[in-house]
Design an enzyme around this catalytic site. Structure first.
Site, PDB file in Angstrom:
ATOM      1  N   TYR A   1       0.836  -1.208   0.000  1.00 15.61           N
ATOM      2  CA  TYR A   1       0.000   0.000   0.000  1.00 15.61           C
ATOM      3  C   TYR A   1       0.870   1.258   0.000  1.00 15.61           C
ATOM      4  O   TYR A   1       0.585   2.233  -0.714  1.00 15.61           O
ATOM      5  CB  TYR A   1      -0.915  -0.014   1.223  1.00 15.61           C
ATOM      6  CG  TYR A   1      -1.714   1.250   1.407  1.00 15.61           C
ATOM      7  CD1 TYR A   1      -2.844   1.500   0.637  1.00 15.61           C
ATOM      8  CD2 TYR A   1      -1.327   2.207   2.349  1.00 15.61           C
ATOM      9  CE1 TYR A   1      -3.580   2.668   0.801  1.00 15.61           C
ATOM     10  CE2 TYR A   1      -2.052   3.378   2.523  1.00 15.61           C
ATOM     11  CZ  TYR A   1      -3.176   3.602   1.752  1.00 15.61           C
ATOM     12  OH  TYR A   1      -3.900   4.764   1.913  1.00 15.61           O
TER      13      TYR A   1
ATOM     14  N   GLU B   1       1.818   4.495  -5.097  1.00 14.69           N
ATOM     15  CA  GLU B   1       2.063   5.675  -5.941  1.00 14.69           C
ATOM     16  C   GLU B   1       2.955   6.681  -5.206  1.00 14.69           C
ATOM     17  O   GLU B   1       2.546   7.811  -4.943  1.00 14.69           O
ATOM     18  CB  GLU B   1       0.741   6.340  -6.326  1.00 14.69           C
ATOM     19  CG  GLU B   1      -0.130   5.519  -7.262  1.00 14.69           C
ATOM     20  CD  GLU B   1      -1.417   6.246  -7.600  1.00 14.69           C
ATOM     21  OE1 GLU B   1      -1.722   7.249  -6.935  1.00 14.69           O
ATOM     22  OE2 GLU B   1      -2.109   5.816  -8.534  1.00 14.69           O
TER      23      GLU B   1
END
Length: 272
Positions: free
Chosen positions: A100, A104
Site C-alpha cells: 500500500y 504511488e
C-alpha cells in the site's frame, strides 16, 4: 482536559507499526532517520517511508516500522515529527501495508531489511509433511510479537492451542495482563482547592492564635458569671495578659540572676 484524557487512554504495542502523517511535506529520508532514533531502545530492524500527494496537491507520508522488540508506548505524541502528528496503527499484515505504501510514491526511503510475515503459524498444509511445522515456542513467539491487545492475544492462543487454552486459561490471562497492563488514570481530586489554602502553614497559625490559643471575650463571659458585658470581659483579659507577661519577665530575670551567681560560685570555689 479532553486531550490529556485521550492521551492517558492511548496504548500501542507491536513489532510492526504503521504511521500516516497527513499534511506533511517533510523529506521521507529525514523522517525515517528521526523515527529510527526514536525507537532505538526496541532495536529497529526495518523502516520504509513514502511521500504521496492528494489530488489537491496536499502532501502526506506513510511509514512502516519493524522492530525486534515490540514498541510499547502510552503517549500518543511519541511519534510526532517537527510538529506533525501521525495516525498510529498496528500493521497486522506487513506485506499488504508495504504494498500500500509503495502504490504511488513521489519519494521513497528505506533502511534495514524488510521482515515479511509468515503466511501461517502452522505452515502450508498443501505442501504436506515436507515442510517442518513450527514448534510451540515459535508459535507463541509469533503470537506475542503480533498481538496488539489482551483480547487479541487470548484469541490467538485459543485458536492455536485450544486444549491449553481450556485447561490453563488462568496462566494465559496472567501473561496477558503482564503484556498489556491496564493504564492507570491520573488521580484527580474531586475537591476543589480551598480558599484560603489550608495547606498554607502561615494561614493556619494566624487562625490558631486568636481561635485556639487565646480566650475570646465571649468564652470568658460564659465562664465568669459575674462578668456581664463584653467591655468588662475585654478589660479582664487585657489585665490578665499584662499580669502574666510581667510574671514571666520576673521569672526570667530571677532565673538569669541565679545562673550568674552559680557561675561566680563555681569560679571562686567553696569558702574556707
Amino acid at each position: 482536559m479532553a486531550s490529556s484524557s485521550s492521551n492517558r487512554q492511548f496504548s500501542h504495542r507491536n513489532v510492526n507499526t504503521f504511521l500516516t502523517y497527513p499534511h506533511c511535506p517533510e523529506n521521507p529520508e529525514i523522517v525515517c532517520q528521526m523515527i529510527w532514533e526514536l525507537v532505538g531502545r526496541w532495536t529497529p530492524k526495518y523502516i520504509i517511508c513514502a511521500q504521496e500527494a492528494h489530488k489537491d496537491g496536499d502532501m502526506h507520508l506513510h511509514a512502516l516500522l519493524q522492530t525486534e522488540k515490540p514498541v510499547r508506548i502510552t503517549d500518543s505524541r511519541f511519534f510526532d515529527i517537527e510538529g506533525f502528528h501521525p495516525n498510529i496503527q498496528s500493521a497486522k499484515s506487513v506485506n499488504k501495508v508495504r504494498d500500500y505504501i509503495l502504490k504511488e510514491p513521489l519519494a521513497v526511503f528505506e533502511r534495514g531489511t524488510f521482515i515479511p510475515r509468515k503466511s501461517s503459524f502452522q505452515g502450508n498444509p498443501s505442501k504436506g509433511n515436507s515442510e517442518k511445522k513450527p514448534s510451540k515456542d515459535e508459535i507463541m513467539r509469533e503470537i506475542i510479537s503480533h498481538s496488539t491487545s489482551k483480547l487479541e492475544y487470548l484469541s490467538m492462543i485459543r485458536k492455536e492451542f485450544p486444549y491449553d487454552w481450556a485447561t490453563k486459561l488462568q496462566y494465559f490471562e496472567y501473561s496477558a495482563n503482564k503484556l498489556f497492563p491496564e493504564i492507570q488514570e491520573e488521580f484527580i481530586s474531586p475537591h476543589p482547592p480551598s480558599s484560603p489554602d489550608l495547606l498554607c502553614n502561615e494561614s493556619i497559625k494566624d487562625w490558631l492564635q486568636p481561635n485556639i490559643f487565646q480566650v475570646s471575650p465571649e468564652s470568658y463571659m460564659l465562664l465568669q458569671p459575674t462578668c456581664y458585658t463584653l467591655e468588662d470581659a475585654i478589660s479582664d483579659l487585657e489585665w490578665m495578659d499584662k499580669l502574666s507577661s510581667q510574671q514571666m519577665k520576673e521569672q526570667e530575670s530571677r532565673a538569669s540572676t541565679s545562673s550568674v551567681q552559680q557561675e561566680l560560685g563555681n569560679l571562686l570555689g567553696p569558702e574556707a
